[in-house]
Design a protein around this motif. Sequence first.
Motif, PDB file in Angstrom:
ATOM      1  N   GLU A   1       0.799  -1.234   0.000  1.00  0.00           N
ATOM      2  CA  GLU A   1       0.000   0.000   0.000  1.00  0.00           C
ATOM      3  C   GLU A   1       0.826   1.277   0.000  1.00  0.00           C
ATOM      4  OE1 GLU A   1      -0.561  -2.488   2.249  1.00  0.00           O
ATOM      5  OE2 GLU A   1      -2.354  -3.333   1.348  1.00  0.00           O
ATOM      6  N   HIS A   2       1.935   1.284   0.707  1.00  0.00           N
ATOM      7  CA  HIS A   2       2.738   2.506   0.844  1.00  0.00           C
ATOM      8  C   HIS A   2       3.998   2.387  -0.003  1.00  0.00           C
ATOM      9  CE1 HIS A   2       0.102   4.052   3.926  1.00  0.00           C
ATOM     10  NE2 HIS A   2       0.181   2.907   4.570  1.00  0.00           N
ATOM     11  N   THR A   3       3.948   2.954  -1.183  1.00  0.00           N
ATOM     12  CA  THR A   3       5.036   2.849  -2.156  1.00  0.00           C
ATOM     13  C   THR A   3       6.355   3.382  -1.618  1.00  0.00           C
ATOM     14  OG1 THR A   3       3.386   3.115  -3.908  1.00  0.00           O
ATOM     15  CG2 THR A   3       5.686   3.409  -4.525  1.00  0.00           C
ATOM     16  N   ALA A   4       6.335   4.501  -0.914  1.00  0.00           N
ATOM     17  CA  ALA A   4       7.575   5.089  -0.407  1.00  0.00           C
ATOM     18  C   ALA A   4       8.259   4.149   0.584  1.00  0.00           C
ATOM     19  CB  ALA A   4       7.302   6.444   0.240  1.00  0.00           C
ATOM     20  N   ILE A   5       7.477   3.498   1.423  1.00  0.00           N
ATOM     21  CA  ILE A   5       8.056   2.558   2.391  1.00  0.00           C
ATOM     22  C   ILE A   5       8.576   1.328   1.658  1.00  0.00           C
ATOM     23  CG2 ILE A   5       7.581   1.093   4.392  1.00  0.00           C
ATOM     24  CD1 ILE A   5       5.542   3.244   5.294  1.00  0.00           C
ATOM     25  N   ARG A   6       7.820   0.840   0.693  1.00  0.00           N
ATOM     26  CA  ARG A   6       8.270  -0.305  -0.100  1.00  0.00           C
ATOM     27  C   ARG A   6       9.592   0.013  -0.801  1.00  0.00           C
ATOM     28  NH1 ARG A   6       4.804  -0.893  -4.790  1.00  0.00           N
ATOM     29  NH2 ARG A   6       6.326   0.524  -5.652  1.00  0.00           N
ATOM     30  N   ASP A   7       9.675   1.169  -1.406  1.00  0.00           N
ATOM     31  CA  ASP A   7      10.897   1.562  -2.117  1.00  0.00           C
ATOM     32  C   ASP A   7      12.088   1.673  -1.169  1.00  0.00           C
ATOM     33  OD1 ASP A   7       9.387   1.582  -4.431  1.00  0.00           O
ATOM     34  OD2 ASP A   7       9.262   3.777  -4.551  1.00  0.00           O
ATOM     35  N   ALA A   8      11.858   2.219   0.024  1.00  0.00           N
ATOM     36  CA  ALA A   8      12.937   2.321   1.013  1.00  0.00           C
ATOM     37  C   ALA A   8      13.406   0.931   1.430  1.00  0.00           C
ATOM     38  CB  ALA A   8      12.475   3.117   2.228  1.00  0.00           C
ATOM     39  N   GLY A   9      12.467   0.010   1.592  1.00  0.00           N
ATOM     40  CA  GLY A   9      12.826  -1.366   1.949  1.00  0.00           C
ATOM     41  C   GLY A   9      13.587  -2.061   0.836  1.00  0.00           C
ATOM     42  N   ALA A  10      13.154  -1.878  -0.391  1.00  0.00           N
ATOM     43  CA  ALA A  10      13.850  -2.494  -1.528  1.00  0.00           C
ATOM     44  C   ALA A  10      15.273  -1.960  -1.636  1.00  0.00           C
ATOM     45  CB  ALA A  10      13.076  -2.229  -2.822  1.00  0.00           C
ATOM     46  N   ALA A  11      15.443  -0.661  -1.416  1.00  0.00           N
ATOM     47  CA  ALA A  11      16.786  -0.065  -1.471  1.00  0.00           C
ATOM     48  C   ALA A  11      17.666  -0.609  -0.347  1.00  0.00           C
ATOM     49  CB  ALA A  11      16.694   1.453  -1.390  1.00  0.00           C
ATOM     50  N   ALA A  12      17.091  -0.783   0.826  1.00  0.00           N
ATOM     51  CA  ALA A  12      17.857  -1.331   1.953  1.00  0.00           C
ATOM     52  C   ALA A  12      18.318  -2.752   1.659  1.00  0.00           C
ATOM     53  CB  ALA A  12      17.021  -1.291   3.231  1.00  0.00           C
TER      54      ALA A  12
ATOM     55  N   ALA B   1      18.689  -4.154  -1.190  1.00  0.00           N
ATOM     56  CA  ALA B   1      19.666  -4.120  -2.282  1.00  0.00           C
ATOM     57  C   ALA B   1      21.052  -3.722  -1.762  1.00  0.00           C
ATOM     58  CB  ALA B   1      19.211  -3.159  -3.380  1.00  0.00           C
ATOM     59  N   ALA B   2      21.099  -2.770  -0.836  1.00  0.00           N
ATOM     60  CA  ALA B   2      22.387  -2.346  -0.267  1.00  0.00           C
ATOM     61  C   ALA B   2      23.019  -3.476   0.542  1.00  0.00           C
ATOM     62  CB  ALA B   2      22.201  -1.103   0.601  1.00  0.00           C
ATOM     63  N   TRP B   3      22.203  -4.209   1.285  1.00  0.00           N
ATOM     64  CA  TRP B   3      22.738  -5.333   2.061  1.00  0.00           C
ATOM     65  C   TRP B   3      23.273  -6.407   1.118  1.00  0.00           C
ATOM     66  CZ3 TRP B   3      18.132  -6.418   5.910  1.00  0.00           C
ATOM     67  CH2 TRP B   3      17.851  -5.250   6.640  1.00  0.00           C
ATOM     68  N   ALA B   4      22.493  -6.683   0.078  1.00  0.00           N
ATOM     69  CA  ALA B   4      22.908  -7.699  -0.892  1.00  0.00           C
ATOM     70  C   ALA B   4      24.200  -7.297  -1.590  1.00  0.00           C
ATOM     71  CB  ALA B   4      21.794  -7.937  -1.912  1.00  0.00           C
ATOM     72  N   GLU B   5      24.357  -6.020  -1.859  1.00  0.00           N
ATOM     73  CA  GLU B   5      25.588  -5.551  -2.510  1.00  0.00           C
ATOM     74  C   GLU B   5      26.809  -5.821  -1.638  1.00  0.00           C
ATOM     75  OE1 GLU B   5      27.590  -1.454  -4.273  1.00  0.00           O
ATOM     76  OE2 GLU B   5      25.475  -1.443  -3.710  1.00  0.00           O
ATOM     77  N   VAL B   6      26.692  -5.548  -0.344  1.00  0.00           N
ATOM     78  CA  VAL B   6      27.815  -5.801   0.568  1.00  0.00           C
ATOM     79  C   VAL B   6      28.142  -7.290   0.596  1.00  0.00           C
ATOM     80  CG1 VAL B   6      28.619  -5.691   2.964  1.00  0.00           C
ATOM     81  CG2 VAL B   6      27.287  -3.790   2.008  1.00  0.00           C
ATOM     82  N   LEU B   7      27.113  -8.117   0.703  1.00  0.00           N
ATOM     83  CA  LEU B   7      27.332  -9.562   0.759  1.00  0.00           C
ATOM     84  C   LEU B   7      27.885 -10.093  -0.561  1.00  0.00           C
ATOM     85  CD1 LEU B   7      24.132 -10.650   2.723  1.00  0.00           C
ATOM     86  CD2 LEU B   7      26.465 -10.361   3.613  1.00  0.00           C
TER      87      LEU B   7
END
Length: 193
Positions: A116-127, A129-135
């Motif tokens: 429902e909340h696109t901004a929260i979803r986008d923030a979660g997806a970015a987070a 993705a950043a974790w996956a990049e480090v790993l």
Amino acid sequence: MAAAGKHRDAILAASVKLFRQRGYAGTGLADVVAESGAPKGSLYHYFPGGKTEIGAEAVQLAGKTVARTLKTLAGESDGPGDLLTRYLEMLAGWMAQSGYRDGCPITTTLLETVPEHTAIRDAGAAAFAAWAEVLTDAATGAGIPEARAATLAQFAIAALEGALIQCRVSGSEAPLKLAAAELSALYEAAQTA
């Protein structure tokens, strides 16, 4: 730091904590004001989009904190398996210390607000993705092919998120310790393949 920035930062820090412990729906704006010590008017001054804007920024802040922690551990670890073992042991200690009241700093909020909340979803997806990049970077640095490293990173995040939920339900750190051992074995096998 100016009082204005202090109030904004206090609101976000309080929101991260409360969302992690009580969930997004279980946390009211009055709770955020009480926990942060910020004047009530500062909520809408700094976050005119209300609770949804606070939620998105809290997820973004918590996600960046985790990514920073993973980067630090990556620099101190002997490969990706060791990195994950150290991180999951840290989470296990943190969960035990909280009496298993805490959870992932972003997942509780995401579960209650997405899609429902696109901004929260986008923030979660970015987070994530950043974790996956480090790993992924840690794994490729250890000689694991990039495609396999990226897959393992996604799997590691899924395993740690599931383990955090299981820890909270069981009141035990055992799920995180099991996930750490299995993820370490997977990374070791990928390094020798």
